[in-house]
Design an enzyme around this catalytic site. Structure first.
Site, PDB file in Angstrom:
ATOM      1  N   HIS A  94       0.844  -1.201   0.000  1.00  0.00           N
ATOM      2  CA  HIS A  94       0.000   0.000   0.000  1.00  0.00           C
ATOM      3  C   HIS A  94       0.876   1.247   0.000  1.00  0.00           C
ATOM      4  O   HIS A  94       1.830   1.345   0.774  1.00  0.00           O
ATOM      5  CB  HIS A  94      -0.925   0.028   1.222  1.00  0.00           C
ATOM      6  N   SER A  95       0.565   2.184  -0.887  1.00  0.00           N
ATOM      7  CA  SER A  95       1.271   3.459  -0.989  1.00  0.00           C
ATOM      8  C   SER A  95       2.758   3.202  -1.258  1.00  0.00           C
ATOM      9  O   SER A  95       3.104   2.584  -2.254  1.00  0.00           O
ATOM     10  CB  SER A  95       1.032   4.277   0.280  1.00  0.00           C
ATOM     11  N   MET A  96       3.661   3.651  -0.402  1.00  0.00           N
ATOM     12  CA  MET A  96       5.076   3.385  -0.618  1.00  0.00           C
ATOM     13  C   MET A  96       5.329   1.895  -0.769  1.00  0.00           C
ATOM     14  O   MET A  96       6.194   1.460  -1.543  1.00  0.00           O
ATOM     15  CB  MET A  96       5.917   3.940   0.538  1.00  0.00           C
ATOM     16  N   SER A 122      -1.659  -1.006  -4.129  1.00  0.00           N
ATOM     17  CA  SER A 122      -2.783  -0.297  -3.521  1.00  0.00           C
ATOM     18  C   SER A 122      -2.403   1.142  -3.162  1.00  0.00           C
ATOM     19  O   SER A 122      -1.327   1.391  -2.621  1.00  0.00           O
ATOM     20  CB  SER A 122      -3.220  -1.047  -2.249  1.00  0.00           C
TER      21      SER A 122
END
Length: 255
Positions: A94-96, A122
């Site tokens: 997720h994200s990074m 994500s």
């Protein structure tokens, strides 16, 4: 490929499922930690053996030096992951964590090691989509404000602000890593990519999420959910169901 340790500094295995025959590596967001994925691990067990990354500089690794660039992050994860590649493994970031999952997958392929059977990206724009961002250069209050913006009113994401400020050095390093990251032009993984994105995420537009398509030579799928950057908090059951079905299908193809 190395000695497998039940719980290394980097890898946490909250619900061991060694007989499942398939694994999922979960990579947290900037400032995140392994327990963020505890509910997902619990939901997928015992069908999937879930590994959760614990980045340095937070919680029980608070005294470990933080990492401030994606290449070093990816190299460290590859080294830790090698002993766990004895069964088909998928990545969820997720994200990074999505970018880090992608870079780890690239390295595994280049090193001739077992590549992920699926990559779930994500809450992050494609590696080839850049924005000029400088959160890592802000003062402490500025970083806290950014995290509040992304998490909204969900205290489960933000956590206790006093504790948050204790790990600000690690959070700043994470933001430095992701905001200075630049992908290799034309690079793509062989794993199918599934993208999850929120329809009101201030950091990822639908076009930027769709751009993940060019980063795989296999199938591409995108699922759009209502919500902002942490949309997955309100759609966990549906997302876990999608992951479970795609992993089980990919795992059968590998066996």
């Amino acid at each position: 490929m190395g000695e497998k340790r039940e719980n290394s500094a980097w890898i946490r295995r909250f619900h061991p499922a060694p007989e499942s025959g398939v694994r999922l590596l979960c990579l947290p967001h900037a400032g995140g930690s392994a327990p963020f994925y505890f509910p997902m691990s619990k939901a997928l067990s015992p069908a999937v053996d879930v590994l959760c990354l614990q980045y340095p500089g937070r919680q029980d690794r608070r005294l470990d030096p933080a990492i401030d660039n994606i290449p070093d992050y990816a190299d460290a994860v590859v080294a830790e992951l090698k002993p766990w590649l004895d069964v088909p493994t998928a990545f969820f970031g997720h994200s990074m964590g999505a970018v880090l999952a992608y870079e780890v997958a690239l390295r595994l392929e280049r090193d001739g090691l077992p590549a992920p059977i699926a990559l779930f990206a994500s809450g992050r724009r494609a590696p080839s989509r850049y924005r000029e961002e400088n959160v890592h250069r802000r003062d402490d209050d500025g970083i806290v404000k950014e995290m509040q913006l992304l998490s909204g009113t969900d205290s489960r994401i933000l956590g206790d602000e006093e504790i948050l400020r204790m790990v600000l050095p690690a959070i700043r390093s994470d933001y430095t890593a992701i905001e200075t990251y630049r992908s290799e032009a034309g690079a793509a993984v062989s794993a199918p990519i599934t993208v999850f994105t929120g329809d009101s995420d201030p950091r990822t537009s639908l076009e930027e999420a769709e751009a993940w398509r060019v980063h795989t030579t296999a199938e591409f799928d995108i699922r759009v959910f209502s919500g902002g950057h942490f949309f997955l908090a309100n759609h966990a059951a549906e997302i876990i169901d999608i992951i479970s079905k795609k992993i089980s299908g990919a795992g059968r193809q590998q066996s």
